[in-house]
Design an enzyme around this catalytic site. Structure first.
Site, PDB file in Angstrom:
ATOM      1  N   ASP A   1       0.784  -1.311   0.023  1.00 41.91           N
ATOM      2  CA  ASP A   1       0.028   0.004  -0.104  1.00 41.91           C
ATOM      3  C   ASP A   1       0.753   1.181  -0.050  1.00 41.91           C
ATOM      4  O   ASP A   1       0.480   2.371   0.325  1.00 41.91           O
ATOM      5  CB  ASP A   1      -0.877  -0.152   1.283  1.00 41.91           C
ATOM      6  CG  ASP A   1      -1.757  -1.073   1.369  1.00 41.91           C
ATOM      7  OD1 ASP A   1      -2.064  -1.623   0.464  1.00 41.91           O
ATOM      8  OD2 ASP A   1      -1.685  -1.900   2.384  1.00 41.91           O
TER       9      ASP A   1
ATOM     10  N   LYS B   1       2.423   2.163  -4.954  1.00 43.85           N
ATOM     11  CA  LYS B   1       2.959   1.630  -6.251  1.00 43.85           C
ATOM     12  C   LYS B   1       2.196   2.200  -7.716  1.00 43.85           C
ATOM     13  O   LYS B   1       2.935   2.469  -8.587  1.00 43.85           O
ATOM     14  CB  LYS B   1       3.080   0.244  -6.030  1.00 43.85           C
ATOM     15  CG  LYS B   1       4.069  -0.133  -5.098  1.00 43.85           C
ATOM     16  CD  LYS B   1       4.296  -1.549  -4.903  1.00 43.85           C
ATOM     17  CE  LYS B   1       2.825  -2.365  -4.500  1.00 43.85           C
ATOM     18  NZ  LYS B   1       2.405  -2.239  -3.163  1.00 43.85           N
TER      19      LYS B   1
ATOM     20  N   GLN C   1       1.927  -6.015  -3.286  1.00 43.04           N
ATOM     21  CA  GLN C   1       2.513  -6.006  -1.888  1.00 43.04           C
ATOM     22  C   GLN C   1       3.781  -5.306  -1.629  1.00 43.04           C
ATOM     23  O   GLN C   1       3.919  -4.218  -2.258  1.00 43.04           O
ATOM     24  CB  GLN C   1       2.513  -7.267  -1.089  1.00 43.04           C
ATOM     25  CG  GLN C   1       1.196  -8.129  -1.277  1.00 43.04           C
ATOM     26  CD  GLN C   1       0.716  -8.838  -2.545  1.00 43.04           C
ATOM     27  OE1 GLN C   1       1.490  -9.336  -3.346  1.00 43.04           O
ATOM     28  NE2 GLN C   1      -0.544  -8.602  -3.160  1.00 43.04           N
TER      29      GLN C   1
ATOM     30  N   GLY D   1      -4.532  -4.256  -4.357  1.00 42.20           N
ATOM     31  CA  GLY D   1      -5.410  -3.294  -4.704  1.00 42.20           C
ATOM     32  C   GLY D   1      -4.683  -2.206  -5.352  1.00 42.20           C
ATOM     33  O   GLY D   1      -4.039  -1.411  -4.233  1.00 42.20           O
ATOM     34  N   HIS D   2      -4.545  -1.757  -6.561  1.00 43.22           N
ATOM     35  CA  HIS D   2      -3.759  -0.855  -7.230  1.00 43.22           C
ATOM     36  C   HIS D   2      -4.679   0.238  -7.603  1.00 43.22           C
ATOM     37  O   HIS D   2      -5.383   0.001  -8.548  1.00 43.22           O
ATOM     38  CB  HIS D   2      -2.831  -1.354  -8.234  1.00 43.22           C
ATOM     39  CG  HIS D   2      -1.672  -2.202  -7.740  1.00 43.22           C
ATOM     40  ND1 HIS D   2      -0.879  -2.996  -8.472  1.00 43.22           N
ATOM     41  CD2 HIS D   2      -1.323  -2.495  -6.326  1.00 43.22           C
ATOM     42  CE1 HIS D   2      -0.040  -3.607  -7.873  1.00 43.22           C
ATOM     43  NE2 HIS D   2      -0.389  -3.518  -6.598  1.00 43.22           N
TER      44      HIS D   2
HETATM   45  P1  IMP Z   1      -2.871 -12.695   1.526  1.00 43.08           P
HETATM   46  O1  IMP Z   1      -1.810 -12.136   0.634  1.00 43.08           O
HETATM   47  O2  IMP Z   1      -4.203 -12.509   1.328  1.00 43.08           O
HETATM   48  O3  IMP Z   1      -2.535 -14.177   1.877  1.00 43.08           O
HETATM   49  O4  IMP Z   1      -2.390 -12.090   2.842  1.00 43.08           O
HETATM   50  C1  IMP Z   1      -1.376 -12.271   3.677  1.00 43.08           C
HETATM   51  C2  IMP Z   1      -0.807 -10.864   4.350  1.00 43.08           C
HETATM   52  O5  IMP Z   1      -0.293 -10.008   3.328  1.00 43.08           O
HETATM   53  C3  IMP Z   1      -1.961 -10.217   5.189  1.00 43.08           C
HETATM   54  O6  IMP Z   1      -1.388  -9.607   6.328  1.00 43.08           O
HETATM   55  C4  IMP Z   1      -2.488  -9.132   4.099  1.00 43.08           C
HETATM   56  O7  IMP Z   1      -3.059  -7.967   5.002  1.00 43.08           O
HETATM   57  C5  IMP Z   1      -1.303  -8.745   3.420  1.00 43.08           C
HETATM   58  N1  IMP Z   1      -1.627  -8.263   1.886  1.00 43.08           N
HETATM   59  C6  IMP Z   1      -1.707  -9.073   1.086  1.00 43.08           C
HETATM   60  N2  IMP Z   1      -1.915  -8.241  -0.047  1.00 43.08           N
HETATM   61  C7  IMP Z   1      -1.741  -6.974   0.280  1.00 43.08           C
HETATM   62  C8  IMP Z   1      -1.740  -5.744  -0.187  1.00 43.08           C
HETATM   63  O8  IMP Z   1      -1.994  -5.617  -1.421  1.00 43.08           O
HETATM   64  N3  IMP Z   1      -1.491  -4.705   0.527  1.00 43.08           N
HETATM   65  C9  IMP Z   1      -1.225  -4.720   1.832  1.00 43.08           C
HETATM   66  N4  IMP Z   1      -1.143  -6.004   2.395  1.00 43.08           N
HETATM   67  C10 IMP Z   1      -1.296  -7.028   1.721  1.00 43.08           C
END
Ligand code: IMP
Length: 425
Positions: free
Chosen positions: A13, A16, A225, A40-41
């Site tokens: 977040d 990017k 991420q 979520g971009h």
């Molecule tokens: P997952 O990727 O859904 O398995 O989540 C694993 C961890 O990564 C959790 O703490 C999510 O909140 C975090 N996470 C996954 N995608 C994002 C993102 O795009 N932005 C911020 N955190 C993310």
């Protein structure tokens, strides 16, 4: 512009998509290489806001090619919805969107298992996005139940494989997690329709990219991420299931490391994190609430409130190391415009010792207390700044201090969500 990776230097977040959108002007191709619909971009163009979960944010530029690489886990429904939403706004993906035949596919049981697995963990849950990311990567690595885009396109192969997989997954769902079983026929009908819709975009994207680089095309790799959510180098187990660090751009697309010229680390002017896990500069209570409101820090995928805290230099130094950053894009500077005093974490105090390096052991990290340096806030708006000289002196000092603490030069400063609110250094 040569080949450039743009990735998150914190916990995701970082903004990017805005940086990718800005840099896309000079690119020919934009590529996603890891993660899936957990990302979520958000891109703001004029009055319109687009949130992309699957398609690279570069699609907003009508003449650019966009690629979803093999390292991404594809949620076909989300991708089709995005293609259609773009089309409804007059943005066509035809002939310029390509999807790797090697990418693994997120199936309905991945999402159910993601949520059921989290629920079963109670307080110890990771706080995933529930998009089936972990279970899909698990199947990929396990090599028994993984389904790739190429399998989806081969209807007979897909039906046979799915029938066997569903039998196992339903056992897991019903006997371990007490969930309802899933209907294989329903999934087959639904996914065969997705396959027909997506078939035209599928290709060998590694060959496509390598030929494009050979031909001198400029390729931008759009990370999802952030560095500290990397499966190998992040704050395990509170991480995502892919390599979010620069190496992931090579394995996730099938290009060699010698073909990467620059790595831009996107970092917020403060720090946020969603989901669980250690976070040394987290502000609990009113101060954190204020930062969250100022930055409107709510997840683009899940809507969850993000945890907020001060800027953390050991994190950025670690990101510089892990990714070989060549520059920093510092975002959301404008969010700090009204604060009288800012704190910057320059090191940690841990077990009676001063440590300057971000510890790779998350249990050590959980014991770290930030050592802060205070800086005066600039208390004036920065959103109209278009050159470094337009920034108030104190904002300029803040930017300079971050570059100094990380040892990496700043190449971009972002002072608002719109494309125009960007300073190129
Ligand atoms: P997952 O990727 O859904 O398995 O989540 C694993 C961890 O990564 C959790 O703490 C999510 O909140 C975090 N996470 C996954 N995608 C994002 C993102 O795009 N932005 C911020 N955190 C993310």
């Amino acid at each position: 512009m040569p080949t450039k990776i743009v990735l998150g230097a914190q916990w995701g977040d970082e903004g990017k998509a805005k940086v990718v959108d800005y840099l896309t002007e000079d690119a020919d191709i934009v590529v996603r290489y890891q993660g899936g619909a957990n990302a979520g971009h958000t891109v703001v163009v004029g009055d319109t806001k687009f949130v992309f979960h699957m398609i690279p944010a570069g699609i907003m530029h009508a003449d650019k090619i966009c690629v979803v690489g093999n390292g991404v886990v594809l949620d076909p429904e989300v991708m089709i919805d995005e293609i259609e939403e773009l089309a409804s706004k007059g943005i066509s993906s035809e002939g310029r969107l390509f999807l790797s035949e090697n990418a693994h596919v997120v199936m309905p049981y991945h999402k159910v298992l993601d949520k059921a697995g989290e629920e079963s963990q109670g307080e110890a849950r990771l706080g995933t996005t529930g998009r089936g990311i972990g279970p899909c990567y698990r199947d990929k690595v396990e090599r028994i139940h993984g389904l790739r885009v190429m399998d989806l396109l081969d209807t007979d192969e897909f039906k046979d494989k799915l029938a066997a997989i569903i039998a196992t997954k339903n056992k897991l769902l019903t006997q371990i997690y007490g969930q309802a079983p899933l209907d294989a026929d329903e999934i087959i009908t639904c996914y065969c329709a997705y396959a027909e819709r997506l078939r035209r975009y599928v290709t060998d994207t590694s060959a496509l990219l390598n030929k494009a680089i050979d031909a001198g095309k400029h390729v931008l790799f759009e990370g999802a991420q952030g560095t500290l959510l990397d499966i190998d180098h992040g704050t395990y187990p509170y991480v995502t299931s892919s390599n979010t660090t620069a190496g992931g751009a090579c394995t996730g697309t099938g290009i060699g490391p010698t073909r990467i010229d620059e790595v831009v680390g996107v970092t917020k002017a403060y720090t946020t994190r969603v989901g669980n896990g250690p976070f040394p500069t987290e502000l609990l209570g009113e101060e954190g609430e204020r930062l969250r409101e100022l930055g409107q820090e709510f997840g683009a995928t899940t809507g969850r409130p993000r945890r907020c805290g001060w800027f953390d230099a050991p994190i950025l130094r670690r990101a510089a190391q892990l990714n070989g950053l060549t520059s920093i894009a510092l975002t959301r500077v404008d969010v700090l415009d009204t604060l009288d005093t800012l704190k910057v974490c320059v090191a940690y105090q841990c077990d009676g010792e001063l440590i300057e390096e971000f510890p790779s052991n998350p249990r050590t990290l959980a014991r770290c207390q930030p050592v802060y340096e205070e800086m005066e806030g600039w208390c004036s708006p920065t959103t109209q700044a278009r050159r470094l000289d337009d920034l108030p002196d104190k904002a300029r000092s803040y930017v300079d201090r971050i570059a100094q603490l990380s040892g990496v030069p700043v190449s971009i400063v972002s002072v608002g969500p719109e494309r125009a609110a960007t300073i190129s250094v």
